[in-house]
Design a protein around this motif. Sequence first.
Motif, PDB file in Angstrom:
ATOM      1  N   PRO A 181       0.823  -1.211   0.000  1.00 55.73           N
ATOM      2  CA  PRO A 181       0.000   0.000   0.000  1.00 55.73           C
ATOM      3  C   PRO A 181       0.857   1.261   0.000  1.00 55.73           C
ATOM      4  N   GLY A 182       0.378   2.272  -0.736  1.00 56.59           N
ATOM      5  CA  GLY A 182       1.109   3.527  -0.794  1.00 56.59           C
ATOM      6  C   GLY A 182       2.155   3.590  -1.891  1.00 56.59           C
ATOM      7  N   THR A 183       2.212   2.547  -2.717  1.00 60.20           N
ATOM      8  CA  THR A 183       3.171   2.526  -3.823  1.00 60.20           C
ATOM      9  C   THR A 183       2.619   3.297  -5.006  1.00 60.20           C
ATOM     10  N   TRP A 184       3.429   4.214  -5.534  1.00 61.72           N
ATOM     11  CA  TRP A 184       3.027   4.985  -6.702  1.00 61.72           C
ATOM     12  C   TRP A 184       3.744   4.477  -7.941  1.00 61.72           C
ATOM     13  N   SER A 185       3.205   4.845  -9.091  1.00 65.41           N
ATOM     14  CA  SER A 185       3.675   4.288 -10.360  1.00 65.41           C
ATOM     15  C   SER A 185       4.502   5.283 -11.160  1.00 65.41           C
ATOM     16  N   ASP A 186       4.665   4.988 -12.443  1.00 63.13           N
ATOM     17  CA  ASP A 186       5.383   5.875 -13.356  1.00 63.13           C
ATOM     18  C   ASP A 186       4.738   7.255 -13.442  1.00 63.13           C
ATOM     19  N   ASP A 187       3.447   7.348 -13.201  1.00 59.79           N
ATOM     20  CA  ASP A 187       2.761   8.647 -13.235  1.00 59.79           C
ATOM     21  C   ASP A 187       3.432   9.630 -12.277  1.00 59.79           C
ATOM     22  N   SER A 188       3.571   9.215 -11.037  1.00 57.36           N
ATOM     23  CA  SER A 188       4.195  10.073 -10.028  1.00 57.36           C
ATOM     24  C   SER A 188       5.699  10.172 -10.257  1.00 57.36           C
ATOM     25  N   SER A 189       6.338   9.061 -10.609  1.00 54.55           N
ATOM     26  CA  SER A 189       7.787   9.080 -10.820  1.00 54.55           C
ATOM     27  C   SER A 189       8.178  10.135 -11.850  1.00 54.55           C
ATOM     28  N   LEU A 190       7.503  10.141 -12.979  1.00 54.39           N
ATOM     29  CA  LEU A 190       7.865  11.084 -14.042  1.00 54.39           C
ATOM     30  C   LEU A 190       7.450  12.510 -13.689  1.00 54.39           C
ATOM     31  N   THR A 191       6.388  12.658 -12.911  1.00 53.20           N
ATOM     32  CA  THR A 191       6.028  13.983 -12.377  1.00 53.20           C
ATOM     33  C   THR A 191       7.130  14.503 -11.472  1.00 53.20           C
ATOM     34  N   PHE A 192       7.639  13.637 -10.605  1.00 51.76           N
ATOM     35  CA  PHE A 192       8.703  14.053  -9.690  1.00 51.76           C
ATOM     36  C   PHE A 192      10.017  14.300 -10.440  1.00 51.76           C
ATOM     37  N   CYS A 193      10.288  13.500 -11.475  1.00 56.19           N
ATOM     38  CA  CYS A 193      11.468  13.758 -12.309  1.00 56.19           C
ATOM     39  C   CYS A 193      11.398  15.154 -12.928  1.00 56.19           C
ATOM     40  N   LEU A 194      10.229  15.501 -13.450  1.00 60.21           N
ATOM     41  CA  LEU A 194      10.047  16.828 -14.043  1.00 60.21           C
ATOM     42  C   LEU A 194      10.209  17.907 -12.986  1.00 60.21           C
ATOM     43  N   ALA A 195       9.534  17.746 -11.849  1.00 56.48           N
ATOM     44  CA  ALA A 195       9.608  18.745 -10.779  1.00 56.48           C
ATOM     45  C   ALA A 195      11.040  18.929 -10.300  1.00 56.48           C
ATOM     46  N   ASN A 196      11.759  17.828 -10.121  1.00 57.27           N
ATOM     47  CA  ASN A 196      13.129  17.899  -9.643  1.00 57.27           C
ATOM     48  C   ASN A 196      14.036  18.615 -10.646  1.00 57.27           C
ATOM     49  N   SER A 197      13.821  18.334 -11.932  1.00 54.18           N
ATOM     50  CA  SER A 197      14.612  19.007 -12.965  1.00 54.18           C
ATOM     51  C   SER A 197      14.345  20.508 -12.971  1.00 54.18           C
ATOM     52  N   LEU A 198      13.085  20.883 -12.780  1.00 52.35           N
ATOM     53  CA  LEU A 198      12.718  22.298 -12.803  1.00 52.35           C
ATOM     54  C   LEU A 198      13.355  23.081 -11.662  1.00 52.35           C
ATOM     55  N   CYS A 199      13.736  22.391 -10.596  1.00 53.93           N
ATOM     56  CA  CYS A 199      14.379  23.078  -9.470  1.00 53.93           C
ATOM     57  C   CYS A 199      15.686  23.745  -9.893  1.00 53.93           C
ATOM     58  N   ALA A 200      16.311  23.237 -10.958  1.00 54.36           N
ATOM     59  CA  ALA A 200      17.568  23.806 -11.451  1.00 54.36           C
ATOM     60  C   ALA A 200      17.356  24.679 -12.684  1.00 54.36           C
ATOM     61  N   GLY A 201      16.104  24.991 -13.001  1.00 57.02           N
ATOM     62  CA  GLY A 201      15.796  25.780 -14.184  1.00 57.02           C
ATOM     63  C   GLY A 201      15.167  24.916 -15.267  1.00 57.02           C
ATOM     64  N   PHE A 202      14.772  25.564 -16.367  1.00 57.92           N
ATOM     65  CA  PHE A 202      14.079  24.845 -17.433  1.00 57.92           C
ATOM     66  C   PHE A 202      15.077  24.365 -18.473  1.00 57.92           C
ATOM     67  N   SER A 203      15.237  23.064 -18.574  1.00 56.40           N
ATOM     68  CA  SER A 203      16.134  22.457 -19.551  1.00 56.40           C
ATOM     69  C   SER A 203      15.512  21.168 -20.060  1.00 56.40           C
ATOM     70  N   LEU A 204      15.165  21.137 -21.338  1.00 53.47           N
ATOM     71  CA  LEU A 204      14.583  19.921 -21.911  1.00 53.47           C
ATOM     72  C   LEU A 204      15.573  18.771 -21.837  1.00 53.47           C
ATOM     73  N   GLU A 205      16.848  19.056 -21.992  1.00 55.81           N
ATOM     74  CA  GLU A 205      17.864  18.004 -21.909  1.00 55.81           C
ATOM     75  C   GLU A 205      17.908  17.395 -20.512  1.00 55.81           C
ATOM     76  N   ALA A 206      17.845  18.253 -19.495  1.00 56.52           N
ATOM     77  CA  ALA A 206      17.881  17.758 -18.118  1.00 56.52           C
ATOM     78  C   ALA A 206      16.630  16.935 -17.795  1.00 56.52           C
ATOM     79  N   ILE A 207      15.487  17.375 -18.291  1.00 57.27           N
ATOM     80  CA  ILE A 207      14.252  16.625 -18.077  1.00 57.27           C
ATOM     81  C   ILE A 207      14.353  15.262 -18.755  1.00 57.27           C
ATOM     82  N   GLY A 208      14.822  15.254 -19.991  1.00 58.13           N
ATOM     83  CA  GLY A 208      14.998  13.992 -20.714  1.00 58.13           C
ATOM     84  C   GLY A 208      15.973  13.065 -20.015  1.00 58.13           C
ATOM     85  N   ASP A 209      17.074  13.639 -19.498  1.00 55.80           N
ATOM     86  CA  ASP A 209      18.038  12.822 -18.751  1.00 55.80           C
ATOM     87  C   ASP A 209      17.386  12.182 -17.527  1.00 55.80           C
ATOM     88  N   ALA A 210      16.566  12.971 -16.828  1.00 55.94           N
ATOM     89  CA  ALA A 210      15.900  12.454 -15.629  1.00 55.94           C
ATOM     90  C   ALA A 210      14.968  11.303 -15.981  1.00 55.94           C
TER      91      ALA A 210
END
Length: 318
Positions: free
Chosen positions: A50-79
């Motif tokens: 219980p409480g396990t999240w899927s790729d939906d949340s994972s990729l949301t968090f990857c995007l959010a984490n990348s945005l913390c360092a500014g907007f970079s499509l390359e960084a988002i793709g790397d994440a």
Amino acid sequence: MQPTSKILSGLMGLCVGDALGVPVEFTSRAERVKMPVTEMTGYGTYNQPPGTWSDDSSLTFCLANSLCAGFSLEAIGDAFGWWYSEGYWTPYGEVFDVGNTTRQAITNLQRGVLPLNAGLTSASNNGNGSLMRILPLSFYYKNLSFSELIERVHQVSRITHGHCRSQIACGIYTSIAINLLKRLDPKSAYLQGIKNIKSIYTQPVTVREINSHFHRVFSGNIETLSIDEIHSTGYVIHTLEAALWCLLNTSSYAESVLKAVNLGEDTDTTAAVTGGLAGIYYGLENIPKEWVAQIARKDDIVALATRLEAAINSSSKK
């Protein structure tokens, strides 16, 4: 955990919805009518606790984490690549669910294809994989003009989902989320959101897409459709329509995400997309505490929301 920002309530709202849906993903609506989900459960489809999240949340968090360092499509793709190959921003260090279009796009990225060219562009590639993760961009509504923000939304969709239909769905969702962030009620946010985004979509190709595929959303009365007219597959239009329908036909966070899960089929994504909007509107304090308590890595999610809020506040002062 104290209620704080709309960023945290949106991210947690999405994640909790996702986790509610994970154990019953791919089950039919008839099964959910017979045995509706009423609380956080586990195991089921993927045999996860219980409480396990899927790729939906994972990729949301990857995007959010990348945005913390500014907007970079390359960084988002790397994440996204790190998530797929190394289990980055997963609940327990491994990926257990990934959509075919997303997988192919990440493979393209890892082969050196540029982010804006990596996403698949066929009409058959309009799954909900970019819609499910686009929410963090809405938090920048004070920092960018509306047109600039929506252009970034389109670009981030294109990393995995390059067809204009997926980009439009992400744009509509973001526009509605922005109006919830401005503290409009759900119906007003929906109406203002579709009005604002329609001013962006004036090119012939987007007008054709809207007239052909988004007419129910742009009708302004999506909530009046019967449940039998609402579909809950992985198709991006179905997910957008279902999420708006669930939000507009309920009066609490819990009611909205449970309605989404109990539509059946793509339960985690429908509930995640619904939960992001519902979380923003109702606030963290109105997400059932017993659900939040069970979420994997909840302290990491809180820390991510804090970092993202700081990054947004910092960039707004420049």
